[in-house]
Design a protein around this motif. Structure first.
Motif, mmCIF file in Angstrom:
data_model
loop_
_atom_site.group_PDB
_atom_site.id
_atom_site.type_symbol
_atom_site.label_atom_id
_atom_site.label_comp_id
_atom_site.label_asym_id
_atom_site.label_seq_id
_atom_site.Cartn_x
_atom_site.Cartn_y
_atom_site.Cartn_z
ATOM 1 N N SER A 154 0.699 -1.024 -0.009
ATOM 2 C CA SER A 154 -0.282 0.015 0.222
ATOM 3 C C SER A 154 1.141 1.233 0.486
ATOM 4 O O SER A 154 0.154 2.503 -0.761
ATOM 5 C CB SER A 154 -1.060 0.222 0.674
ATOM 6 O OG SER A 154 -1.526 -0.799 0.762
ATOM 7 N N THR A 158 0.733 3.785 -2.604
ATOM 8 C CA THR A 158 0.940 5.765 -2.646
ATOM 9 C C THR A 158 2.081 6.451 -2.540
ATOM 10 O O THR A 158 1.955 7.039 -3.178
ATOM 11 C CB THR A 158 0.681 5.682 -0.895
ATOM 12 O OG1 THR A 158 -0.304 4.644 -0.874
ATOM 13 C CG2 THR A 158 -0.120 7.091 -0.592
ATOM 14 N N ARG A 311 -0.667 11.932 -0.189
ATOM 15 C CA ARG A 311 -0.115 10.711 -0.785
ATOM 16 C C ARG A 311 1.467 10.456 -0.271
ATOM 17 O O ARG A 311 2.261 9.144 -0.283
ATOM 18 C CB ARG A 311 0.147 10.847 -2.361
ATOM 19 C CG ARG A 311 -1.678 10.458 -2.726
ATOM 20 C CD ARG A 311 -2.655 10.370 -3.675
ATOM 21 N NE ARG A 311 -2.947 9.272 -4.153
ATOM 22 C CZ ARG A 311 -3.931 9.666 -5.643
ATOM 23 N NH1 ARG A 311 -3.431 10.533 -6.671
ATOM 24 N NH2 ARG A 311 -5.486 8.945 -5.481
ATOM 25 N N SER A 315 2.611 7.281 1.958
ATOM 26 C CA SER A 315 3.969 6.170 1.930
ATOM 27 C C SER A 315 4.370 5.544 2.906
ATOM 28 O O SER A 315 4.915 5.648 2.823
ATOM 29 C CB SER A 315 4.182 7.182 0.178
ATOM 30 O OG SER A 315 5.405 7.773 0.663
ATOM 31 N N ILE A 362 -4.930 8.031 0.696
ATOM 32 C CA ILE A 362 -4.289 7.649 0.541
ATOM 33 C C ILE A 362 -5.411 6.420 0.219
ATOM 34 O O ILE A 362 -4.845 5.329 -0.486
ATOM 35 C CB ILE A 362 -3.839 6.675 2.252
ATOM 36 C CG1 ILE A 362 -4.590 6.779 3.164
ATOM 37 C CG2 ILE A 362 -2.464 7.841 2.583
ATOM 38 C CD1 ILE A 362 -4.770 6.121 4.211
ATOM 39 N N THR A 366 -4.762 2.855 -1.626
ATOM 40 C CA THR A 366 -5.019 1.685 0.032
ATOM 41 C C THR A 366 -5.778 0.795 -0.686
ATOM 42 O O THR A 366 -5.819 -0.499 -0.254
ATOM 43 C CB THR A 366 -5.329 1.892 0.872
ATOM 44 O OG1 THR A 366 -4.140 3.617 0.732
ATOM 45 C CG2 THR A 366 -4.996 1.740 2.248
#
Length: 437
Positions: A154, A158, A311, A315, A362, A366
């Motif tokens: 994820s 991201t 983002r 991340s 996100i 995600t």
């Protein structure tokens, strides 16, 4: 001579080793993919510039002009499954190259469309361009998620989506300079010109679209050649090539985290596009911001810019915290923000709706990463289904428009609010991987 990524076998072993904490086992490959995410973000956001330009050039009404967005998002729904079959036949790397090449052909199509001065030709070129981006979405999203340990999938996606947001942030500026620089004349003004001046004006308007998209086509073809030369890891075990049992799409949807993830992508993209599409009108309302449309548009850039900032930050955060919990938290915050903008006026209503962009950040990567979790050879099919769900960006704004016509724009935000409530459920429960009966 091909550019080399780390050997696939060794890297795969490293990614599954006990206690492995590496962010990615293919850092160079991840760098290449982030460039591709930037490009399709740039191309997608240029539609926001193309809509007003074509509306003025062809003297369209809003229903006709919005066909630009409907054509673009409709391509995701129509072409996602064919794109999945293409990826199954070619593999991820060649699929990405094919997607870039198809998008390049679509960009080239803007040259004859502008020369012929035909709106349907523009829509046809846009559909081809969107088809290429659909192939890229189906291939690149799961590919980035697979470039390392599952625990950080994820986070990697991201990060790549942050570069996508960077493209959406700067594209409107370049589009406004290159495409909207010349004022479009009304039919009355055009009729008053001499025939020679009319021809010169039409040529000027055509060139304002032709040159930017020809430049983009060249970049896309060069990027396709670069990816072809780069020795990306195959990861065939996560495509139909590794699916010896030949699972069907219906069987993939029996995995509840995939089915709920498809609905989650539909809700998220629909809510994000709805908020962005109606924000100028909303902030222009006397009881909200009482702004001119030009001033309101500047605040919309904060909405999209917030997604980019979120983002980049997300991340990093998701490398250390549970993606499921963070997704549920951000969706819950957006529920509060949308409810606030629905029940207040003035600055508080403005700030709350703009802040939604930060917490949108996100959600797509995600939901996508959780939706393809632990699927092995069924990953590419799940990717196709998730990309099809982007059609929410075409349907939910239409539904919100109907609600706005009946109950008012501020009350119509109940639809995005319901979408975020669903995403809270997906983060807390719907995304959990459970065995298929």
């Amino acid at each position: 001579m091909a550019f080399a990524a780390p050997p696939a076998a060794a890297a795969a072993a490293a990614s599954t080793a006990p206690g492995n904490t590496r962010y990615t086992t293919y850092p160079l490959a991840l760098g290449v993919l982030t460039t591709i995410f930037f490009m399709w973000g740039f191309l997608t956001c240029l539609n926001d510039i193309l809509v007003p330009h074509l509306k003025s050039t062809f003297q369209l009404n809003y229903t006709q002009a919005i066909l630009v967005q409907f054509t673009f998002f409709g391509a995701y729904f129509v072409m996602a499954m064919p794109a999945g079959k293409l990826i199954a036949a070619l593999g991820y790397k060649k699929g990405i190259v094919a997607g870039l090449a198809i998008a390049g052909v679509g960009a080239l199509g803007f040259w004859p469309a502008a020369a012929l001065h035909l709106y349907p030709a523009f829509l046809g070129a846009l559909f081809v361009l969107a088809t290429g981006i659909t192939v890229l979405q189906v291939a690149a999203n799961p590919y980035v998620a697979l470039l390392g340990p599952e625990a950080t999938s994820s986070s990697r996606l991201t990060l790549a989506q942050a570069l996508n947001s960077f493209g959406t942030t700067i594209a409107p500026y370049f589009g406004s300079v290159l495409i909207l620089a010349n004022a479009v004349k009304s039919p009355t003004e055009l009729a008053a010109l001499a025939p020679a001046d009319q021809l010169a004006y039409q040529a000027q308007q055509a060139q304002s679209v032709q040159y930017p998209y020809i430049g983009l086509a060249v970049v896309l073809f060069l990027l396709a050649l670069f990816v072809w030369a780069f020795r990306l890891p195959a990861l065939t075990e996560a495509t139909d090539r590794g699916d010896h049992e030949r699972h069907g799409f219906a069987e993939v949807l029996r995995h509840r985290h995939v089915l709920f993830g498809v609905i989650g992508i539909f809700c998220y993209v629909g809510a994000e596009v709805s908020l962005g599409s109606y924000m100028v009108n909303y902030l222009s309302m006397p009881e909200i911001g009482h702004l001119s449309e030009a001033d309101a548009a500047k605040y919309v850039s904060l909405y999209w810019g917030g997604a980019m900032v979120g983002r980049f930050a997300g991340s990093w955060i998701m490398a250390w915290f549970s993606p499921r919990k963070l997704l549920a938290l951000f969706a819950a915050i957006n529920v509060v923000l949308v409810a606030t903008t629905m029940t207040t006026t003035g600055n508080l209503a403005m700030v709350s709706v703009i802040a939604v962009g930060l917490f949108n950040s996100i959600m797509f990567p995600t939901i996508f990463a959780l939706g393809i979790e632990r699927l092995g050879p069924m990953t590419s099919k799940a990717s196709s289904l998730l990309i099809m769900a982007i059609v929410g960006g075409a349907l939910i704004p239409q539904l919100q428009g109907m609600l706005a016509d009946r109950f008012g724009l501020q009350h119509a935000f109940v639809l995005p609010l319901a979408c975020y409530l669903y995403i809270v459920f997906y983060g807390l429960s719907g995304s959990k991987v459970r065995s298929v009966a």
